[in-house]
Motif scaffolding. Structure first.
Motif, PDB file in Angstrom:
ATOM      1  N   UNK A  67       0.811  -1.229   0.000  1.00  0.00           N
ATOM      2  CA  UNK A  67       0.000   0.000   0.000  1.00  0.00           C
ATOM      3  C   UNK A  67       0.843   1.277   0.000  1.00  0.00           C
ATOM      4  N   UNK A  68       2.145   1.145  -0.180  1.00  0.00           N
ATOM      5  CA  UNK A  68       3.038   2.310  -0.285  1.00  0.00           C
ATOM      6  C   UNK A  68       2.853   3.307   0.857  1.00  0.00           C
ATOM      7  N   UNK A  69       2.949   2.809   2.091  1.00  0.00           N
ATOM      8  CA  UNK A  69       2.700   3.665   3.254  1.00  0.00           C
ATOM      9  C   UNK A  69       3.970   4.170   3.932  1.00  0.00           C
ATOM     10  N   UNK A  70       5.121   4.069   3.240  1.00  0.00           N
ATOM     11  CA  UNK A  70       6.376   4.574   3.798  1.00  0.00           C
ATOM     12  C   UNK A  70       6.647   5.985   3.307  1.00  0.00           C
ATOM     13  N   UNK A  71       7.225   6.787   4.200  1.00  0.00           N
ATOM     14  CA  UNK A  71       7.564   8.173   3.893  1.00  0.00           C
ATOM     15  C   UNK A  71       9.014   8.402   4.302  1.00  0.00           C
ATOM     16  N   UNK A  72       9.700   9.243   3.528  1.00  0.00           N
ATOM     17  CA  UNK A  72      11.139   9.377   3.692  1.00  0.00           C
ATOM     18  C   UNK A  72      11.572  10.704   4.288  1.00  0.00           C
ATOM     19  N   UNK A  77       4.894  11.292   8.658  1.00  0.00           N
ATOM     20  CA  UNK A  77       4.282  10.733   7.442  1.00  0.00           C
ATOM     21  C   UNK A  77       3.403  11.783   6.770  1.00  0.00           C
ATOM     22  N   UNK A  78       2.868  12.694   7.553  1.00  0.00           N
ATOM     23  CA  UNK A  78       2.050  13.773   6.995  1.00  0.00           C
ATOM     24  C   UNK A  78       2.895  14.902   6.402  1.00  0.00           C
ATOM     25  N   UNK A  79       4.197  14.918   6.689  1.00  0.00           N
ATOM     26  CA  UNK A  79       5.064  16.009   6.236  1.00  0.00           C
ATOM     27  C   UNK A  79       6.079  15.593   5.177  1.00  0.00           C
ATOM     28  N   UNK A  80       6.493  14.347   5.189  1.00  0.00           N
ATOM     29  CA  UNK A  80       7.560  13.886   4.309  1.00  0.00           C
ATOM     30  C   UNK A  80       7.004  13.273   3.036  1.00  0.00           C
ATOM     31  N   UNK A  81       7.838  13.182   1.979  1.00  0.00           N
ATOM     32  CA  UNK A  81       7.383  12.585   0.722  1.00  0.00           C
ATOM     33  C   UNK A  81       7.290  11.063   0.794  1.00  0.00           C
ATOM     34  N   UNK A  93       9.432   6.493   7.886  1.00  0.00           N
ATOM     35  CA  UNK A  93       8.300   6.298   8.798  1.00  0.00           C
ATOM     36  C   UNK A  93       7.171   5.630   8.027  1.00  0.00           C
ATOM     37  N   UNK A  94       6.235   5.066   8.769  1.00  0.00           N
ATOM     38  CA  UNK A  94       5.041   4.432   8.214  1.00  0.00           C
ATOM     39  C   UNK A  94       3.840   5.285   8.589  1.00  0.00           C
ATOM     40  N   UNK A  95       2.976   5.546   7.616  1.00  0.00           N
ATOM     41  CA  UNK A  95       1.747   6.288   7.911  1.00  0.00           C
ATOM     42  C   UNK A  95       0.765   5.307   8.556  1.00  0.00           C
ATOM     43  N   UNK A  96       0.420   5.511   9.822  1.00  0.00           N
ATOM     44  CA  UNK A  96      -0.416   4.538  10.522  1.00  0.00           C
ATOM     45  C   UNK A  96      -1.839   4.413   9.972  1.00  0.00           C
ATOM     46  N   UNK A  97      -2.335   5.431   9.291  1.00  0.00           N
ATOM     47  CA  UNK A  97      -3.674   5.337   8.721  1.00  0.00           C
ATOM     48  C   UNK A  97      -3.680   4.628   7.371  1.00  0.00           C
ATOM     49  N   UNK A  98      -2.508   4.457   6.769  1.00  0.00           N
ATOM     50  CA  UNK A  98      -2.409   3.778   5.481  1.00  0.00           C
ATOM     51  C   UNK A  98      -1.944   2.334   5.614  1.00  0.00           C
ATOM     52  N   UNK A  99      -1.236   2.026   6.692  1.00  0.00           N
ATOM     53  CA  UNK A  99      -0.726   0.679   6.931  1.00  0.00           C
ATOM     54  C   UNK A  99      -1.897  -0.292   7.101  1.00  0.00           C
ATOM     55  N   UNK A 100      -1.817  -1.440   6.413  1.00  0.00           N
ATOM     56  CA  UNK A 100      -2.892  -2.436   6.510  1.00  0.00           C
ATOM     57  C   UNK A 100      -2.517  -3.593   7.439  1.00  0.00           C
TER      58      UNK A 100
END
Length: 112
Positions: free
Chosen positions: A23-28, A75-79, A34-41
């Motif tokens: 689900x491509x929930x990693x941010x750099x 995760x809300x700030x990084x690409x 980091x992992x976006x907790x709302x996107x992680x399945x």
């Protein structure tokens, strides 16, 4: 439940985990992922792929509440990152070094 990236990723930033995430929930960030907790399945396929063993379920004691907050905030700030890249130059030497939170950078990475 979600997975979170913890301090052993700092200054290592191995990206083997992003390649397997469905689900491509990693941010750099500059020196960490980091992992976006709302996107992680909650599939957990990233855990065995992390050479730094820095990814834990949020229910694990190693994933202290500060890590869930840090993952969510950045995760809300990084690409977003979806492709494997080279780790940081001293990643192998710093893998497992305790106390890396002091080296955490809030700056974003490059993303894809």
């Amino acid at each position: 439940m979600t997975y979170v990236v913890t301090d052993n990723c700092i200054k290592c930033k191995f990206t083997d985990c992003v390649e397997v995430c469905p689900v491509d929930c990693f941010y750099e960030g500059e020196n960490m992922l980091v992992i976006h907790p709302d996107e992680c399945i909650d599939c957990g396929v990233c855990v065995p792929e992390c050479p730094a063993e820095a990814i834990f379920p949020d229910s694990d004691p190693a994933a202290e509440p500060q890590w869930l907050r840090l993952n969510r905030d950045y995760a809300d700030q990084w690409p977003n990152i979806t492709c494997k890249k080279e780790p940081m130059p001293d990643a192998d030497a710093l893998n497992g070094l305790p106390g890396k939170l002091a080296d955490f950078s809030t700056k974003p990475g490059e993303g894809d």
